[in-house]
Structure formats: structure tokens, C-alpha cells
Scaffold this active site. Structure first.
Site, PDB file in Angstrom:
ATOM      1  N   GLY A  14      60.738 -63.729  20.150  1.00 21.62           N
ATOM      2  CA  GLY A  14      60.000 -64.732  20.759  1.00 21.62           C
ATOM      3  C   GLY A  14      59.004 -65.649  20.209  1.00 21.62           C
ATOM      4  O   GLY A  14      58.165 -65.067  19.087  1.00 21.62           O
ATOM      5  N   ARG A  75      67.639 -65.434  18.972  1.00 22.32           N
ATOM      6  CA  ARG A  75      67.816 -63.912  19.131  1.00 22.32           C
ATOM      7  C   ARG A  75      69.479 -63.744  18.464  1.00 22.32           C
ATOM      8  O   ARG A  75      70.112 -64.390  19.207  1.00 22.32           O
ATOM      9  CB  ARG A  75      67.677 -63.309  20.298  1.00 22.32           C
ATOM     10  N   ASP A 106      59.080 -56.500  16.859  1.00 16.68           N
ATOM     11  CA  ASP A 106      59.465 -55.175  16.355  1.00 16.68           C
ATOM     12  C   ASP A 106      61.235 -55.582  16.082  1.00 16.68           C
ATOM     13  O   ASP A 106      61.630 -54.925  15.228  1.00 16.68           O
ATOM     14  CB  ASP A 106      59.458 -53.994  17.429  1.00 16.68           C
ATOM     15  N   THR A 129      53.967 -61.934  17.836  1.00 12.65           N
ATOM     16  CA  THR A 129      54.285 -61.796  19.139  1.00 12.65           C
ATOM     17  C   THR A 129      53.143 -61.622  20.169  1.00 12.65           C
ATOM     18  O   THR A 129      51.987 -60.996  19.909  1.00 12.65           O
ATOM     19  CB  THR A 129      55.184 -60.444  19.301  1.00 12.65           C
ATOM     20  N   ILE A 130      53.248 -62.261  21.319  1.00 16.06           N
ATOM     21  CA  ILE A 130      52.290 -62.180  22.360  1.00 16.06           C
ATOM     22  C   ILE A 130      52.105 -60.860  22.853  1.00 16.06           C
ATOM     23  O   ILE A 130      50.929 -60.742  23.486  1.00 16.06           O
ATOM     24  CB  ILE A 130      52.476 -63.508  23.469  1.00 16.06           C
ATOM     25  N   ASP A 131      52.818 -60.002  22.787  1.00 15.94           N
ATOM     26  CA  ASP A 131      52.874 -58.881  23.399  1.00 15.94           C
ATOM     27  C   ASP A 131      51.871 -57.631  22.823  1.00 15.94           C
ATOM     28  O   ASP A 131      51.492 -56.705  23.297  1.00 15.94           O
ATOM     29  CB  ASP A 131      54.164 -58.249  23.303  1.00 15.94           C
ATOM     30  N   ASP A 133      52.136 -55.272  20.481  1.00 12.19           N
ATOM     31  CA  ASP A 133      52.597 -54.279  20.618  1.00 12.19           C
ATOM     32  C   ASP A 133      52.978 -53.396  19.481  1.00 12.19           C
ATOM     33  O   ASP A 133      53.834 -52.630  19.314  1.00 12.19           O
ATOM     34  CB  ASP A 133      53.921 -53.994  21.769  1.00 12.19           C
ATOM     35  N   ARG A 175      57.343 -56.729  28.567  1.00 13.80           N
ATOM     36  CA  ARG A 175      58.506 -55.910  29.106  1.00 13.80           C
ATOM     37  C   ARG A 175      58.039 -54.456  28.621  1.00 13.80           C
ATOM     38  O   ARG A 175      58.432 -53.638  29.714  1.00 13.80           O
ATOM     39  CB  ARG A 175      59.998 -56.201  28.056  1.00 13.80           C
TER      40      ARG A 175
HETATM   41  O1  F6P Z   1      58.451 -60.284  23.383  1.00 11.82           O
HETATM   42  C1  F6P Z   1      57.812 -61.380  23.768  1.00 11.82           C
HETATM   43  C2  F6P Z   1      58.308 -61.504  25.340  1.00 11.82           C
HETATM   44  O2  F6P Z   1      57.517 -62.793  25.621  1.00 11.82           O
HETATM   45  C3  F6P Z   1      58.150 -60.451  26.400  1.00 11.82           C
HETATM   46  O3  F6P Z   1      56.745 -60.376  26.685  1.00 11.82           O
HETATM   47  C4  F6P Z   1      58.847 -60.774  27.230  1.00 11.82           C
HETATM   48  O4  F6P Z   1      59.638 -59.822  27.964  1.00 11.82           O
HETATM   49  C5  F6P Z   1      60.130 -61.476  26.404  1.00 11.82           C
HETATM   50  O5  F6P Z   1      59.537 -61.771  25.313  1.00 11.82           O
HETATM   51  C6  F6P Z   1      60.972 -62.503  26.968  1.00 11.82           C
HETATM   52  O6  F6P Z   1      61.854 -62.975  26.226  1.00 11.82           O
HETATM   53  P1  F6P Z   1      62.956 -64.254  26.560  1.00 11.82           P
HETATM   54  O7  F6P Z   1      62.027 -65.522  25.982  1.00 11.82           O
HETATM   55  O8  F6P Z   1      63.926 -64.158  25.427  1.00 11.82           O
HETATM   56  O9  F6P Z   1      63.440 -64.331  27.891  1.00 11.82           O
END
Ligand code: F6P
Length: 327
Positions: A14, A75, A106, A129-131, A133, A175
Site C-alpha cells: 500500500g 501487489r 510486512d 505503511t500507514i498501519d 505495525d 486489517r
Molecule cells: O496495509 C495498509 C492498508 O491500508 C491496510 O490498512 C488496509 O487493510 C489495506 O492496506 C488495504 O489494501 P488495498 O488498498 O490493497 O485494498
């Protein structure tokens, strides 16, 4: 003297605000040290599709303030196979790239670790990553900007909640990680915060909302991380409404508006520090490490360790504090 002559940099997974500040720092630190710099577009997919672009100091002009990633991201399923990684490595070698800086989360690090071990190419990871984590850093790139975006939204929703005496359920990204929900929930004064790392019984949530209503709260906001176990904001709202019908109930899913946007000063500086440190780590002979910020100092952690421990960040004391401050 390092034997590294050409470094490839890529962003993967992301997008996160601050990635461009980091790319700029990687490219300019490399050029300053006499290394040739290559941008790999669309992450691992770009390695497979040979999307290599030569970069110089001017290639990264005027990007420090931009969200998203100028290198693009993707991805990539092919890269999950050994054959896919072998093909990517062949292309990297043909492009003369000796070492890599991988900016992502990750998933990005899992790919980087495998590529580095299987084909003996040095890699340094930057947590983007914005998460928030990843283990081995207090902050990941993009987290500060994303939480500020969420707070802006909560503030606006609160105006409406207060004006109409409503109960809002606001779903935020995450997530597997409740970092955004917890941080933005506290900063936005949320009445309750539901996280993926912690099971919340709907009955307990209702008790909390009832207590608020009983002590003259005329509106409330509940923040729900998308990976929370009750199944997201719509499900939680429905189940609460079945048993507690005091407020008019509304649901808002913030979705992808949380990922983009101009990075905060914090994320611009963090991206700059991470990019500078990543190139210097490679040139100092480090490999399979992630750069991180711990107590405001750059620290290196084994990439493998940062992935393995990636979900251990929930700060229970903050969650407890948020409950008390929301009575
Ligand atoms: O990993 C960052 C994130 O924004 C998560 O918080 C979220 O669940 C996911 O990416 C969404 O991914 P995508 O943009 O592929 O739907």
C-alpha cells in the site's frame, strides 16, 4: 570501501505518505556517495517487467510534499513463487543493480528477505505503511499523516453527531493493526474504540454507550478498525441498534481517503531520515536489516525479526486510558 556501485530503490504494498520523501533521500544520498541510482517502478512487478529507470538528483525534485509514490506500487503474485523471484533477480543483475532499498510493509519485507537470502543480494528495508505495525520502529512512514487525516474526518463527523444527537460508527483502516484506530480514537475523543487485537463483546459496548446516554451524552462516536472481529462498522452498528435504540445511528467508512494526501512534516522528516540511513547502512555493509526510529534515534533491526513480531504493538494502557477519558 563498499563494493556497491548501483542501488535499486522501490516501493511496494500500500502507498503511504512520506514514501516520496524517502525515495528522494535514497536517491540523493546514493548520488552524493558516488553510487548510480535506479528506480524500480511498481515494486516486485517492475522487477519482473524490467521497469528500471535511471535516477539522478533532479529526478526527485519537488516530490517531498507529494503523497502516494512516484515509483508506483503493486501487489505481485508472481514474486511469491521461487521461479518469479529467480526471474526478477536475473533482470536485476542484467540491470547491474548490486543492492536494494525496499520501502513498504510486512509483505514487502517478506519478499525482500527471501530474494536476499536466495540470491545473496544486499537489501535494507524502510518501514512504509500507514498501519504502524512493524516491530523495530516507533513509527512507520505514513502513519502520522493517516491518523491526522482520520482526525480531520472525526472532527467533522462530531459536528454532525452533536448537532443531530446521533451515534456514529466510523470505520478506519487496519486489517490486522489497531494503531490508527487507537491513535485517532484518542485524539478524536471517541466514546469507544474497537481493535483487531482485542475482542470486544457487543454487550460491553452497549453498556458503555448506555452509561454515556445515562450521564447526559447526547451523541457518541465509536471508532472501529476494519479488521475488528465483530465484522466491521455496519455489523457492529446493526447489532448495537437491535438492543440499544437511544440514538439515531449512522455509519461512515473512511476507506482509501486515509492513504493519500500530502505528508505531514513528521512523515517528510521521517522519510528523509529513513532513506538517508538506508543507503548509508548498505554502504556500511549491512544486509537484511530494517531501518527504524526508536526513541528518536535510527536503529537497525533484522528484517525477519520485524516481520515475526509485527503484531505486538497494541498499547493496552492507552486503550484503558481512552475508556476513562470518554466517560
Ligand atoms: O496495509 C495498509 C492498508 O491500508 C491496510 O490498512 C488496509 O487493510 C489495506 O492496506 C488495504 O489494501 P488495498 O488498498 O490493497 O485494498
Amino acid at each position: 570501501m563498499s563494493t556497491i556501485k548501483k542501488i535499486g530503490v522501490f516501493t511496494s504494498g500500500g502507498d503511504a505518505p512520506g514514501m516520496n520523501a524517502c525515495v528522494r533521500a535514497v536517491v540523493r544520498t546514493g548520488i552524493y556517495s558516488g553510487v548510480e541510482m535506479v528506480g524500480i517502478q511498481q515494486g516486485y512487478q517492475g522487477m519482473i517487467d524490467k521497469k528500471f529507470i535511471k535516477m539522478d538528483a533532479r529526478s526527485v525534485c519537488h516530490i517531498i510534499q507529494l503523497g502516494g509514490t512516484i515509483l508506483k506500487t503493486a501487489r505481485c503474485l508472481d514474486f511469491k513463487t521461487k521461479e518469479g523471484r529467480a526471474f526478477a533477480y536475473k533482470n536485476i543483475k542484467e540491470a547491474g543493480i548490486d543492492a536494494l532499498v525496499a520501502i513498504g510493509g510486512d509483505g514487502t519485507f517478506t519478499g525482500a528477505e527471501l530474494l536476499s537470502r536466495e540470491f545473496d543480494i544486499p537489501v535494507i528495508g524502510v518501514p512504509g505503511t500507514i498501519d504502524n505495525d512493524l516491530y523495530g520502529t516507533d513509527f512507520t512512514l505514513g502513519y502520522d499523516t493517516a491518523t491526522n487525516t482520520v482526525i480531520d474526518a472525526i472532527d467533522k463527523i462530531r459536528d454532525t453527531a452533536a448537532s443531530h444527537d446521533r451515534l456514529f460508527f466510523v470505520e478506519v483502516m487496519g486489517r490486522d493493526s489497531g494503531c490508527i484506530a487507537l491513535q485517532a480514537g484518542i485524539a478524536g475523543g471517541a466514546e469507544a474504540i474497537l481493535l483487531p487485537e482485542k475482542d470486544t463483546a457487543i454487550e460491553d459496548l452497549i453498556s458503555k454507550l448506555e452509561a454515556g446516554a445515562g450521564s447526559n451524552k447526547t451523541s457518541s462516536i465509536v471508532i472501529i478498525a476494519e479488521g475488528e472481529k465483530n465484522g466491521g462498522a455496519y455489523n457492529v452498528a446493526k447489532r448495537v441498534k437491535e438492543k440499544f435504540n437511544f440514538y439515531d445511528v449512522k455509519v461512515t467508512i473512511l476507506g482509501h481517503l486515509q492513504r493519500g494526501g500530502s505528508p505531514t512534516s513528521f512523515d517528510r522528516v521521517l522519510g528523509s531520515r529513513f532513506g538517508y540511513a538506508a543507503v548509508n547502512a548498505l554502504l556500511a555493509g549491512e544486509n537484511r536489516k530494517m531501518v527504524g526510529l526508536v526513541s528518536n534515534k535510527i536503529q537497525l533491526t533484522d528484517i525477519q525479526e520485524s516481520i515475526t513480531n509485527h503484531s505486538t504493538k497494541l498499547e493496552e494502557d492507552l486503550l484503558e486510558m481512552s475508556h476513562i477519558l470518554a466517560i
